[in-house]
Design an enzyme around this catalytic site. Structure first.
Site, PDB file in Angstrom:
ATOM      1  N   HIS A   1       0.850  -1.123  -0.119  1.00  0.00           N
ATOM      2  CA  HIS A   1       0.010   0.084  -0.039  1.00  0.00           C
ATOM      3  C   HIS A   1       1.021   1.351  -0.107  1.00  0.00           C
ATOM      4  CE1 HIS A   1      -4.231   1.847   1.074  1.00  0.00           C
ATOM      5  NE2 HIS A   1      -3.248   2.585   1.026  1.00  0.00           N
TER       6      HIS A   1
ATOM      7  N   ALA B   1      -2.197   8.875   1.517  1.00  0.00           N
ATOM      8  CA  ALA B   1      -1.394   8.128   2.482  1.00  0.00           C
ATOM      9  C   ALA B   1       0.041   8.336   2.045  1.00  0.00           C
ATOM     10  CB  ALA B   1      -1.715   6.552   2.439  1.00  0.00           C
TER      11      ALA B   1
ATOM     12  N   THR C   1      -4.629   1.632   6.730  1.00  0.00           N
ATOM     13  CA  THR C   1      -4.419   3.217   6.516  1.00  0.00           C
ATOM     14  C   THR C   1      -5.654   3.914   6.044  1.00  0.00           C
ATOM     15  OG1 THR C   1      -3.807   2.699   3.920  1.00  0.00           O
ATOM     16  CG2 THR C   1      -1.962   2.540   5.764  1.00  0.00           C
ATOM     17  N   ASN C   2      -6.696   3.227   5.787  1.00  0.00           N
ATOM     18  CA  ASN C   2      -8.061   3.806   5.358  1.00  0.00           C
ATOM     19  C   ASN C   2      -8.578   4.976   6.184  1.00  0.00           C
ATOM     20  OD1 ASN C   2     -10.310   4.125   3.530  1.00  0.00           O
ATOM     21  ND2 ASN C   2     -11.561   3.073   5.083  1.00  0.00           N
TER      22      ASN C   2
END
Length: 128
Positions: free
Chosen positions: A53, A87, A98-99
Site C-alpha cells: 500500500h 497516504a 491506512t483507510n
C-alpha cells in the site's frame, strides 16, 4: 503453512458447518489428501505475494532541497494550488489499516485548502 488448510478442513467437516458447505474445496482441492504436505503447500506457494500500500512516498517538510515534496499543510512545493492529501504523505506505514488515517489526512488538508483562515494553508499556496 500446512496447518492452515488442515485446520480449515477439520472445521469444515464438523457439524453444523459441514451441512452448510456446498461444492468442492477450491484449494488445495479434494484431490489433495491431508497427508500430502507438498500438495497442501502448493496453492500457497503459487499464490503468495506481497501486498504493498503506497504510503510514505511523498516526503513532507519545509524545504524541497532536503527532499520534501509537500509542506506541513500538504501543499506541493513549487506548484501553486496543488495539494497531496493521501497516504503518501505519511512518514511511515502505520501498523493498522491506512483507510481511516488517509481520510483524516485528506479532511484536514481539504479543510485548510477550502478555509484558509484556519491557518492550515500557507499563504504562498493560496489559489488565484
Amino acid at each position: 503453512m500446512i496447518e492452515a488448510p488442515l485446520h480449515a478442513r477439520r472445521l469444515s467437516r464438523t457439524l453444523p458447518l459441514a451441512g452448510l458447505i456446498t461444492g468442492a474445496e477450491l484449494a488445495p482441492g479434494p484431490a489433495i489428501s491431508d497427508g500430502d504436505t507438498a500438495g497442501l503447500a502448493r496453492p500457497f506457494r503459487e499464490r503468495a505475494g506481497s501486498y504493498h500500500h503506497p504510503a510514505g512516498t511523498c516526503a513532507m517538510g519545509p524545504r524541497p532541497d532536503d527532499g520534501a515534496v509537500v509542506d506541513a499543510r500538504g501543499a506541493v512545493h513549487g506548484i501553486d494550488g496543488l495539494w497531496v492529501a493521501y497516504a503518501s504523505v505519511m512518514p511511515t506505514i502505520p501498523a493498522a489499516n491506512t483507510n481511516l488515517i488517509t481520510i483524516v489526512i485528506a479532511e484536514r488538508i481539504a479543510q485548510g485548502a477550502i478555509h484558509p483562515m484556519t491557518g492550515l494553508r500557507a499563504a504562498s499556496h493560496a489559489p488565484p
